[in-house]
Scaffold this active site. Structure first.
Site, PDB file in Angstrom:
ATOM      1  N   GLU A  15      48.957  63.853  52.742  1.00  0.00           N
ATOM      2  CA  GLU A  15      49.701  62.595  52.920  1.00  0.00           C
ATOM      3  C   GLU A  15      49.718  61.700  51.680  1.00  0.00           C
ATOM      4  O   GLU A  15      49.504  60.489  51.767  1.00  0.00           O
ATOM      5  CB  GLU A  15      49.135  61.822  54.134  1.00  0.00           C
ATOM      6  CG  GLU A  15      49.155  62.651  55.409  1.00  0.00           C
ATOM      7  CD  GLU A  15      48.541  61.947  56.621  1.00  0.00           C
ATOM      8  OE1 GLU A  15      47.986  60.851  56.465  1.00  0.00           O
ATOM      9  OE2 GLU A  15      48.623  62.521  57.729  1.00  0.00           O
ATOM     10  N   GLU A  45      50.275  71.057  62.126  1.00  0.00           N
ATOM     11  CA  GLU A  45      49.622  70.173  63.122  1.00  0.00           C
ATOM     12  C   GLU A  45      50.596  69.909  64.276  1.00  0.00           C
ATOM     13  O   GLU A  45      50.889  68.766  64.610  1.00  0.00           O
ATOM     14  CB  GLU A  45      49.213  68.846  62.474  1.00  0.00           C
ATOM     15  CG  GLU A  45      48.345  69.016  61.241  1.00  0.00           C
ATOM     16  CD  GLU A  45      47.852  67.703  60.626  1.00  0.00           C
ATOM     17  OE1 GLU A  45      48.029  66.637  61.243  1.00  0.00           O
ATOM     18  OE2 GLU A  45      47.286  67.765  59.520  1.00  0.00           O
TER      19      GLU A  45
HETATM   20  C1  XIL Z   1      43.256  63.213  63.281  1.00  0.00           C
HETATM   21  C2  XIL Z   1      42.279  63.802  64.296  1.00  0.00           C
HETATM   22  O1  XIL Z   1      43.016  64.564  65.222  1.00  0.00           O
HETATM   23  C3  XIL Z   1      41.523  62.705  64.996  1.00  0.00           C
HETATM   24  O2  XIL Z   1      40.508  63.262  65.810  1.00  0.00           O
HETATM   25  C4  XIL Z   1      40.903  61.749  63.974  1.00  0.00           C
HETATM   26  O3  XIL Z   1      40.311  60.666  64.650  1.00  0.00           O
HETATM   27  C5  XIL Z   1      41.949  61.244  63.010  1.00  0.00           C
HETATM   28  O4  XIL Z   1      42.588  62.351  62.388  1.00  0.00           O
HETATM   29  N1  XIL Z   1      47.241  63.903  60.208  1.00  0.00           N
HETATM   30  C6  XIL Z   1      46.227  64.716  59.759  1.00  0.00           C
HETATM   31  C7  XIL Z   1      45.070  64.977  60.654  1.00  0.00           C
HETATM   32  O5  XIL Z   1      46.325  65.281  58.681  1.00  0.00           O
HETATM   33  O6  XIL Z   1      43.878  65.182  59.935  1.00  0.00           O
HETATM   34  C8  XIL Z   1      44.883  63.874  61.664  1.00  0.00           C
HETATM   35  O7  XIL Z   1      43.833  64.256  62.545  1.00  0.00           O
HETATM   36  C9  XIL Z   1      46.165  63.599  62.392  1.00  0.00           C
HETATM   37  C10 XIL Z   1      47.247  63.166  61.434  1.00  0.00           C
END
Ligand code: XIL
Length: 354
Positions: free
Chosen positions: A153, A259
């Protein structure tokens, strides 16, 4: 005669239905897909036997939802705790699953000590610390993970240039490239990804990332693929998604839908997953998979779901409402969305066969 045909067609139906049910029971995602199918997990969850069973049967790839982030590994300037990540790797190895590393550098989920000190470091100190972190972690997991999200990001939320993070401010606008070089120096084989959200839904963000890719490729900066997070809603434009797949694959890069979850409750008014919403979710899932599956083999890295069951999705906290965004329900039952995934594979195969 009438009776005969009535009963014979009933019999046929029964055979077909029974046949289908038996068949459906046997199918799992990892058996059906020609590319790895992954899920984000935590050590706590995979310690439960039912959970471990489903994850082992269905998935061929794992990502640590949190425990391989700096917040967990980076305990102080030059101390690292690999215990939780290691337990996840051991679980995966016992089930012939690959592990995707997530993530080496991120402006969020920093350890507290770093949050407290980062502003006080001068550029050279921060660069050295970050380089040592990247190189130690990549070396530790060498041969154990197939890939890393190097920087997560780094592009502005709205896609307008780079994110104004402390890393950009202190290390300058070429820091992402240097992080890739540091990672490559520590493992010549591991695949290096740039990972971000809204790539499939925000053409401006896609463009900014493509500019970075073109620049990396022109300068020989190591980059093997792009992670498209795919935290999407039912309003995803399939044209925008297709454009992202095309533009990235044309540059010879691997694509990780890294994701995936599909929100169905954007206004927070839903109290249950209605059959209509489940059906829309199934359709979108199948289109996402169908288009992904049509990419040339060398561009398909994996599709990873951001969690196993609806009730444990990060989106409940993040959006403030339940979103029912994943493949399995609370009771580990496959949802319509699961069938959508399988449908997406089938359509592409039929097309190829014809
Ligand atoms: C999220 C996790 O799912 C949560 O458990 C944590 O509290 C915050 O991070 N983008 C990403 C992930 O790259 O690492 C994130 O994961 C969600 C958004």
């Amino acid at each position: 005669m009438r009776f005969f045909s009535f009963f014979s067609s009933l019999g046929l139906m029964a055979v077909v239905v029974i046949g289908n049910q038996l068949h459906t029971e046997k199918i799992t995602l990892r058996e059906q897909a020609s590319f790895p199918v992954g899920v984000a997990v935590s050590p706590k969850r995979i310690a439960q036997s039912e959970y471990a069973k489903v994850v082992g049967q269905e998935f061929s790839s794992l990502t640590a939802e949190n425990v391989m982030k700096p917040q967990y590994i980076w305990t102080s300037e030059r101390n690292y705790d690999f215990s939780k990540g290691d337990s996840l790797v051991a679980f995966a190895q016992a089930r012939q699953q690959q592990v995707h590393g997530h993530t080496l550098v991120w402006h969020l989920m920093q350890p507290d000590w770093l949050k407290n000190t980062i502003e006080s470091y001068d550029s050279a100190t921060l660069e050295n610390l970050l380089r040592d972190y990247i190189q130690t972690v990549v070396k530790h997991y060498r041969g154990k993970v197939v890939s890393w999200d190097v920087v997560n990001e780094a592009v502005a939320s709205n896609g307008d240039g780079m994110r104004e993070s402390v890393y950009l401010q202190k290390l300058g606008d070429d820091y992402v490239a240097r992080c890739h070089q540091y990672a490559r120096q520590s493992d010549p084989d591991v695949l290096l990804f740039y990972n971000d959200y809204s790539i499939a839904s925000n053409p401006k963000k896609l463009n900014t990332i493509l500019e970075m890719v073109d620049d990396f490729q022109a300068r020989g900066i190591p980059l093997d693929g792009i992670g498209m997070q795919m935290h999407v809603g039912l309003d995803l434009s399939l044209d925008d998604y297709q454009k992202a797949l095309d533009e990235i694959s044309q540059r010879g890069l691997k694509i990780h839908l890294s994701e995936v979850d599909i929100k169905v409750n954007s206004n927070g008014k839903q109290t249950t997953l209605t059959p209509e919403l489940a059906e829309s979710q199934r359709e979108l899932m199948s289109e996402i998979v169908r288009r992904y599956n049509q990419l040339p083999e060398e561009n398909k890295f994996a599709i990873t779901f951001w969690g196993l069951r609806d009730n444990e999705s990060w989106l409940t906290n993040h959006t403030g409402f339940p979103q029912w965004p994943l493949l399995f329900d609370h009771d580990f039952q496959r949802k319509s969305m699961y069938q959508g995934f399988l449908d997406g594979l089938e359509t592409a195969q039929t097309t190829v066969d014809k």
